[in-house]
Design a protein around this motif. Structure first.
Motif, PDB file in Angstrom:
ATOM      1  N   THR A  42      -4.087  -5.342  -4.472  1.00  0.00           N
ATOM      2  CA  THR A  42      -2.430  -5.611  -5.036  1.00  0.00           C
ATOM      3  C   THR A  42      -1.194  -5.013  -3.182  1.00  0.00           C
ATOM      4  O   THR A  42       0.200  -5.503  -3.637  1.00  0.00           O
ATOM      5  CB  THR A  42      -1.598  -5.134  -5.850  1.00  0.00           C
ATOM      6  N   ALA A  43      -1.837  -4.350  -3.080  1.00  0.00           N
ATOM      7  CA  ALA A  43      -0.163  -3.881  -1.620  1.00  0.00           C
ATOM      8  C   ALA A  43      -0.236  -3.856  -0.772  1.00  0.00           C
ATOM      9  O   ALA A  43       0.399  -4.310  -0.107  1.00  0.00           O
ATOM     10  CB  ALA A  43      -0.779  -2.495  -1.697  1.00  0.00           C
ATOM     11  N   GLY A  44      -1.231  -5.330   0.286  1.00  0.00           N
ATOM     12  CA  GLY A  44      -1.041  -5.608   1.113  1.00  0.00           C
ATOM     13  C   GLY A  44      -2.035  -7.151   1.361  1.00  0.00           C
ATOM     14  O   GLY A  44      -3.337  -6.741   0.439  1.00  0.00           O
ATOM     15  N   SER A  45      -2.350  -7.035   2.414  1.00  0.00           N
ATOM     16  CA  SER A  45      -3.020  -8.363   2.759  1.00  0.00           C
ATOM     17  C   SER A  45      -4.433  -8.155   3.656  1.00  0.00           C
ATOM     18  O   SER A  45      -3.550  -6.464   4.678  1.00  0.00           O
ATOM     19  CB  SER A  45      -1.904  -9.150   3.370  1.00  0.00           C
ATOM     20  N   PRO A  46      -5.469  -8.346   3.862  1.00  0.00           N
ATOM     21  CA  PRO A  46      -6.105  -7.666   5.441  1.00  0.00           C
ATOM     22  C   PRO A  46      -5.412  -6.612   6.373  1.00  0.00           C
ATOM     23  O   PRO A  46      -6.010  -5.926   7.325  1.00  0.00           O
ATOM     24  CB  PRO A  46      -6.990  -8.956   4.790  1.00  0.00           C
ATOM     25  N   SER A  47      -4.698  -8.174   6.719  1.00  0.00           N
ATOM     26  CA  SER A  47      -3.984  -7.989   8.330  1.00  0.00           C
ATOM     27  C   SER A  47      -3.119  -6.572   8.457  1.00  0.00           C
ATOM     28  O   SER A  47      -3.021  -6.142   9.169  1.00  0.00           O
ATOM     29  CB  SER A  47      -3.516  -9.295   8.972  1.00  0.00           C
ATOM     30  N   VAL A  48      -2.616  -5.829   6.981  1.00  0.00           N
ATOM     31  CA  VAL A  48      -1.547  -4.822   6.815  1.00  0.00           C
ATOM     32  C   VAL A  48      -2.410  -3.567   6.856  1.00  0.00           C
ATOM     33  O   VAL A  48      -2.092  -2.464   6.899  1.00  0.00           O
ATOM     34  CB  VAL A  48      -0.888  -4.872   5.427  1.00  0.00           C
ATOM     35  N   GLY A 148      -5.441   0.822  -2.147  1.00  0.00           N
ATOM     36  CA  GLY A 148      -7.050   1.916  -2.796  1.00  0.00           C
ATOM     37  C   GLY A 148      -7.707   2.267  -1.777  1.00  0.00           C
ATOM     38  O   GLY A 148      -7.089   3.646  -1.195  1.00  0.00           O
ATOM     39  N   GLU A 149      -8.895   2.402  -1.016  1.00  0.00           N
ATOM     40  CA  GLU A 149      -9.927   2.955  -0.234  1.00  0.00           C
ATOM     41  C   GLU A 149      -8.774   3.836   0.919  1.00  0.00           C
ATOM     42  O   GLU A 149      -9.408   5.004   1.291  1.00  0.00           O
ATOM     43  CB  GLU A 149     -10.644   2.853   0.058  1.00  0.00           C
ATOM     44  N   LEU A 150      -8.281   2.760   1.500  1.00  0.00           N
ATOM     45  CA  LEU A 150      -7.635   3.750   2.604  1.00  0.00           C
ATOM     46  C   LEU A 150      -6.462   4.339   2.831  1.00  0.00           C
ATOM     47  O   LEU A 150      -6.124   4.703   2.967  1.00  0.00           O
ATOM     48  CB  LEU A 150      -7.350   2.350   3.498  1.00  0.00           C
ATOM     49  N   ALA A 151      -5.726   4.025   1.249  1.00  0.00           N
ATOM     50  CA  ALA A 151      -4.596   5.357   1.276  1.00  0.00           C
ATOM     51  C   ALA A 151      -4.899   6.602   0.828  1.00  0.00           C
ATOM     52  O   ALA A 151      -5.114   7.276   0.716  1.00  0.00           O
ATOM     53  CB  ALA A 151      -4.038   4.909  -0.004  1.00  0.00           C
TER      54      ALA A 151
END
Length: 173
Positions: A42-48, A148-151
Motif C-alpha cells: 500500500t505504501a508505494g509503487s515498485p518505482s518508489v 514492508g520488507e524495505l522499511a
C-alpha cells in the motif's frame, strides 16, 4: 551536615542499553534482502521502492568510501574501524549493491575526491561518527515512505548506523 554530591552520571544512552536496543531492532526487523513480493503493497509503487533501494545502496557505498579514506590515512585504526566498514559493505549488499572490496584493510586505488580526511585520528573518527549519524537519521525518515520488507531493512540498517556512530564517538574519546 551537607549531603554529598550525586555521583557523576554520563549523558546519553549507556552502551549496554544502546546495544540491547540495536539487537532488539535487528531481531524485529531482520536483515533480509527484501526481495519479497510484499514490497509493492500500500505504501508505494515498485518505482518508489526501487528508487529508495538505489538511494540506500548509494548511501552505503558512500559511507564505505569514507571508511576507506580514513583507513588509507590512518592504517592504525584498522582494528577499530575495519569491522564497522565490513558492516557497511554488508548493508550496501543488502540493498543490492555489489561490493568492490570486501577487505577492511584494503585501500582503494583512488579514494573518492569528495572525501576529505581530518588531520588527526580523533577528528577522523568524529567525522565518521557524524556521517553515520546523519545517514541513520535520513534512513529513519525514509522508512516512512516505503512498504514492508524495505522499511524493516532500512530500520535495521539505521539502528546499526546509530550504533556505529556511538562506537566511533567512544573510540574518539
Amino acid at each position: 551536615m551537607p549531603y554529598p554530591p550525586p555521583p557523576h552520571v554520563p549523558s546519553g544512552p549507556r552502551r549496554r542499553s544502546l546495544l540491547a536496543s540495536v539487537a532488539g531492532g535487528a531481531l524485529l526487523a531482520g536483515c533480509s534482502d527484501g526481495t519479497g513480493s510484499t514490497e509493492e503493497g500500500t505504501a508505494g509503487s515498485p518505482s518508489v521502492v526501487e528508487r529508495a533501494r538505489a538511494r540506500a545502496a548509494r548511501d552505503s557505498r558512500g559511507i564505505v568510501e569514507r571508511y576507506d579514506a580514513v583507513l588509507a590515512a590512518y592504517p592504525a585504526l584498522a582494528e577499530q574501524v575495519g569491522p564497522l566498514r565490513a558492516e557497511a559493505v554488508r548493508h550496501a549488499e543488502a540493498f543490492g549493491e555489489s561490493a568492490a572490496t570486501s577487505s577492511p584493510t584494503a585501500s582503494p586505488a583512488s579514494p573518492s575526491p569528495s572525501v576529505t580526511v581530518p588531520t588527526t585520528e580523533k577528528d577522523a573518527l568524529a567525522q565518521l561518527a557524524a556521517a553515520e549519524r546523519a545517514l541513520a537519521d535520513r534512513r529513519a525518515k525514509a522508512l516512512l515512505d516505503v512498504p514492508g520488507e524495505l522499511a524493516r531493512l532500512l530500520a535495521s540498517v539505521a539502528a546499526a548506523g546509530a550504533a556505529h556512530a556511538y562506537l566511533l564517538m567512544e573510540g574518539s574519546r
